[in-house]
Design a protein around this motif. Structure first.
Motif, PDB file in Angstrom:
ATOM      1  N   TYR A  20       3.388   3.007   0.910  1.00  0.00           N
ATOM      2  CA  TYR A  20       2.345   2.588   1.845  1.00  0.00           C
ATOM      3  C   TYR A  20       0.981   2.559   1.164  1.00  0.00           C
ATOM      4  N   PHE A  21       0.677   3.619   0.361  1.00  0.00           N
ATOM      5  CA  PHE A  21      -0.624   3.647  -0.314  1.00  0.00           C
ATOM      6  C   PHE A  21      -0.731   2.535  -1.365  1.00  0.00           C
ATOM      7  N   VAL A  22       0.387   2.183  -2.003  1.00  0.00           N
ATOM      8  CA  VAL A  22       0.368   1.054  -2.949  1.00  0.00           C
ATOM      9  C   VAL A  22       0.037  -0.240  -2.213  1.00  0.00           C
ATOM     10  N   LEU A  23       0.681  -0.450  -1.050  1.00  0.00           N
ATOM     11  CA  LEU A  23       0.390  -1.658  -0.253  1.00  0.00           C
ATOM     12  C   LEU A  23      -1.055  -1.648   0.245  1.00  0.00           C
ATOM     13  N   LEU A  24      -1.528  -0.445   0.639  1.00  0.00           N
ATOM     14  CA  LEU A  24      -2.889  -0.352   1.144  1.00  0.00           C
ATOM     15  C   LEU A  24      -3.897  -0.674   0.045  1.00  0.00           C
ATOM     16  N   ALA A  25      -3.617  -0.211  -1.192  1.00  0.00           N
ATOM     17  CA  ALA A  25      -4.535  -0.480  -2.297  1.00  0.00           C
ATOM     18  C   ALA A  25      -4.456  -1.931  -2.751  1.00  0.00           C
ATOM     19  N   ALA A  26      -3.254  -2.530  -2.715  1.00  0.00           N
ATOM     20  CA  ALA A  26      -3.074  -3.893  -3.224  1.00  0.00           C
ATOM     21  C   ALA A  26      -3.466  -4.954  -2.207  1.00  0.00           C
TER      22      ALA A  26
END
Length: 744
Positions: free
Chosen positions: A447-453
């Motif tokens: 989720y944090f990867v998607l949020l950052a990307a």
């Protein structure tokens, strides 16, 4: 009650009589032209049968050519040989095409291991190649091939024409003929003559009911299209003259006898029916005069009928009228079938006529009721607005308009809609991913990867767009209070960028409008100043010299001089006021043109003639090329004379001394261009467009004569003619160009 039924029955009888009369009119107007002949033998139909029999007779008896003779007469020209050879190209092309054609067949046979088929294809190909080579090598061989093809076509033609032979025999058994040719002693006839009888003893009105002289030429007209096949092969056809007749003892069972009798019966029936229908119409007319037209419409069903929507009643009237006409035309179509089946066809005609009479009654009654409504037009309009069709149409229009507005609003900006859909999809996806982290903490890293990307870049884009939108809102607020400031920055192709660009355009428009307003105020001030100056100057002179005239010690010579000056200034003042009135009238559009065909060259020469003395006294040299051929246009001659007068007057007042003046006329298509070119004695420092303004002069010091309205009046007149008046200034060179449409 009995009287009411008698009235209804009487109207029904009148309707039936009228229907019968109409059916007779339709039948006679449709078929009457076919039955105006004395009998069947004088009709075009029988003449066509005689022509057909003459063709058969010529083909099978008079100019009979045996098949073998037709074959022997076939010839082949060298052109036919060349055409036969080169029909598919030269010998190389034909052999190559043939090899390619058989190559596929040979490959298929070899693939199937069918050696026998391959050998047959190979032998057939080699034979055809050898045949092509022989055709190009030997004229005799090619000629023989062409003759064989022609003989085959002749044989097919002879086999095909045999289908007409039975028709020929049928006609030959019913018609008598006698033909001779000036080029032969042979006689062709089917009339049996005794040794002591001649053809005139038989071919007369005593034995024949119809006799027609006939000539059979040898041309290729359409009536002898069967002989065209021969005309290309032989030239031995003979012309014949003779007679074709119908015997009086012709059996009634023959086709011609049957047609003769049927024509006679139908002819009698048609004219008898027509006469009866005429009597029926006359009787209907007398009864209508005696008892009136349509019956009263006070029946109990009328109020219920009038409650129906007006459009439903109108459609019902039209449908019943159409059905009545359909029944009348069906009666007309069934009339000639009566002799084939008298009982069935006659009964059907009677039923159709009764139904048509009933339809006529219903149509007339409905028409009378609707006509009564039409007399009250306001009530009729109200009924139409409440009608079924109008309600349906209004409902459909409303639904269409709503759907159109909704669709338009949804797609005012396709890119914005797509971007909004993408943003909502991403936000929904991130929310769904957040829920997944609650269900299973394993997804927290993802989720944090998607949020950052995706989420953070999307947030930055949204913040940037919102800031851009706020700057646009702030700029529009400044424009609303009159603060123009700097233009908005435009970057990208988004809707906000397009909006910023449009606001910049609006700001530029406001700037332009302010400049125009300032210019208008300046021109207004100058107009007032110029009008005051130009009117006050002659008026001051008039007042001054009037005061001088009041003095008692004025000499007679001075008095005359003062009066002359007062007269000049009065005339000057009158010219100013007249010009001001005329330009105001033209600006309001309250001017009528009296257009007529005018020669522009002659009109211009007449104007120059008015200034002949002034031109001679000036130091200017006028050059007038292209003034020989007339140029016609549909214009108001007096108004256009005023234009030329003003332009030439300006040339004389403002041209540099000892310079040349050029006046030219040129035509191009449906346009004529008249130009006036001169060198100005004053510096043209002002905006040239302002020269069309009222009270503007080329002499800014206003020392010259004139009202300053000349060009304004000229432009107004040209505009009324749907033309164009333009000014060009190049240094001291001054050019006025006038464009008009030439007369078509």
């Amino acid at each position: 009650m009995a009287t009411k039924w008698r009235n209804r029955l009487g109207f029904g009888v009148r309707a039936f009589l009228f229907t019968f009369g109409l059916s007779g009119f339709l039948i006679v107007s449709t078929y009457g032209s076919n039955y105006v002949y004395r009998d069947y033998f004088h009709t075009p139909q029988f003449r066509n049968e005689l022509n057909l029999f003459a063709q058969y007779l010529n083909l099978f008896e008079l100019n009979l050519i045996p098949l073998e003779k037709a074959k022997q007469s076939l010839t082949v020209s060298q052109d036919e040989i060349d055409e036969y050879r080169n029909g598919l190209g030269n010998v190389t092309d034909q052999i190559t095409f043939l090899k390619n054609e058989y190559e596929q067949l040979l490959n298929e046979a070899e693939s199937a291991n069918n050696r026998d088929a391959a050998e047959i294809y190979l032998a057939e190909r080699d034979r055809k190649i050898e045949e092509i080579a022989q055709i190009f090598k030997s004229d005799d061989y090619a000629r023989a091939k062409i003759i064989a093809d022609k003989e085959k076509s002749v044989e097919e033609y002879y086999r095909g024409r045999e289908e007409y032979y039975l028709d020929f025999l049928s006609y030959k058994g019913q018609l008598q003929y006698y033909f001779t040719s000036g080029m032969s002693d042979r006689v062709y006839t089917n009339i049996l003559l005794a040794d002591d009888e001649s053809i005139t003893d038989k071919m007369n009105s005593h034995y024949m009911s119809y006799i027609s002289s006939y000539s059979i030429p040898t041309d290729n007209s359409d009536s002898y299209y069967w002989l065209r096949h021969y005309d290309r092969r032989v030239n031995s056809l003979l012309p014949f003259k003779g007679e074709i007749a119908v015997a009086r003892d012709l059996p009634s069972s023959s086709s011609i006898g049957i047609k003769y009798k049927k024509y006679e019966q139908e002819q009698i029936a048609l004219w008898a029916y027509g006469l009866a229908s005429l009597v029926s119409l006359f009787a209907c007319f007398l009864l209508m005069r005696k008892r009136g037209g349509a019956p009263a419409t006070a029946a109990s069903w009328v109020p219920h009928y009038n409650k129906l929507p007006i459009d439903v009643r109108a459609v019902s009237t039209i449908l019943t009228g159409w059905a009545t006409l359909y029944l009348l035309f069906s009666i007309k179509d069934r009339f000639l079938q009566v002799w084939d089946n008298p009982f069935d066809s006659g009964w059907r005609m009677f039923i159709g006529m009764a139904a048509a009479a009933a339809g006529l009654v219903i149509t007339l009654v409905q028409g009378k009721l609707i006509a009564a409504r039409f007399r009250d037009w306001p009530y009729m309009k109200q009924e139409w607005r409440s009608g079924l069709l109008n309600k349906v149409w209004q409902s459909v229009k409303t639904q269409i308009l709503r759907a159109k507005n909704s669709l338009t609003d949804a797609f005012l900006s396709t890119s914005t809609g797509v971007q909004l859909f993408i943003v909502l999809t991403i936000i929904y996806g991130l929310g769904l991913a957040a829920l997944m982290t609650i269900v299973d903490p394993v997804f927290v890293v993802t989720y944090f990867v998607l949020l950052a990307a995706i989420g953070l870049p999307l947030l930055m884009v949204l913040i940037k767009r919102i800031g851009y939108f706020n700057r646009i809102v702030l700029k529009t607020s400044e424009l609303a209070v009159g603060k123009l400031g700097q233009d908005l920055g435009v970057s990208g192709k988004s809707v906000l960028a397009a909006l910023a660009g449009n606001i910049n355009v609006l700001k530029q428009g406001v700037t332009t409008l302010q400049n125009e307003q300032a210019k208008s105020e300046r021109l207004k001030t100058e107009l007032i100043t110029n009008v005051s100056h130009d009117l006050r100057t002659p008026l001051t002179s008039i007042i001054t010299y009037t005061e001088l005239l009041k003095k008692e010690d004025v000499s007679n010579e001075n008095r005359i001089a003062y009066v002359e000056i007062i007269d000049q200034k009065s005339q000057r003042l009158k010219v100013l006021i007249d010009d001001l009135f005329e330009v105001s009238k033209m600006a309001s559009g309250n001017v009528e043109l009296n257009k007529e065909k005018v020669d522009l060259v002659q009109l211009l020469q007449q104007t120059l003639a008015e200034y002949d003395s002034a031109i001679r006294n000036s130091s200017l040299q006028f050059r007038l090329p292209n003034m020989k051929m007339p140029v016609y246009a549909s214009v108001d001659g007096q108004k256009l004379f005023r234009v030329f007068d003003n332009l030439i007057g300006n040339v004389l007042k403002y041209s540099l001394d000892n310079s040349r003046v050029y006046i030219t006329i040129q035509t191009a298509g449906n346009q004529v261009t008249i130009s006036f070119k001169n060198v100005s004695k004053y510096e043209m420092s002002e905006n040239r467009d302002e020269l069309f303004e009222r009270f503007k002069r080329g002499d800014s010091s206003r020392h010259t004569e004139g009202s300053g309205l000349g060009l304004a009046i000229a432009k107004s007149i040209v505009d009324l003619h749907e033309g164009n008046l333009a000014i060009e200034v190049d240094g001291d060179l001054f050019k006025v160009t006038l464009s008009l449409k030439v007369r078509e």
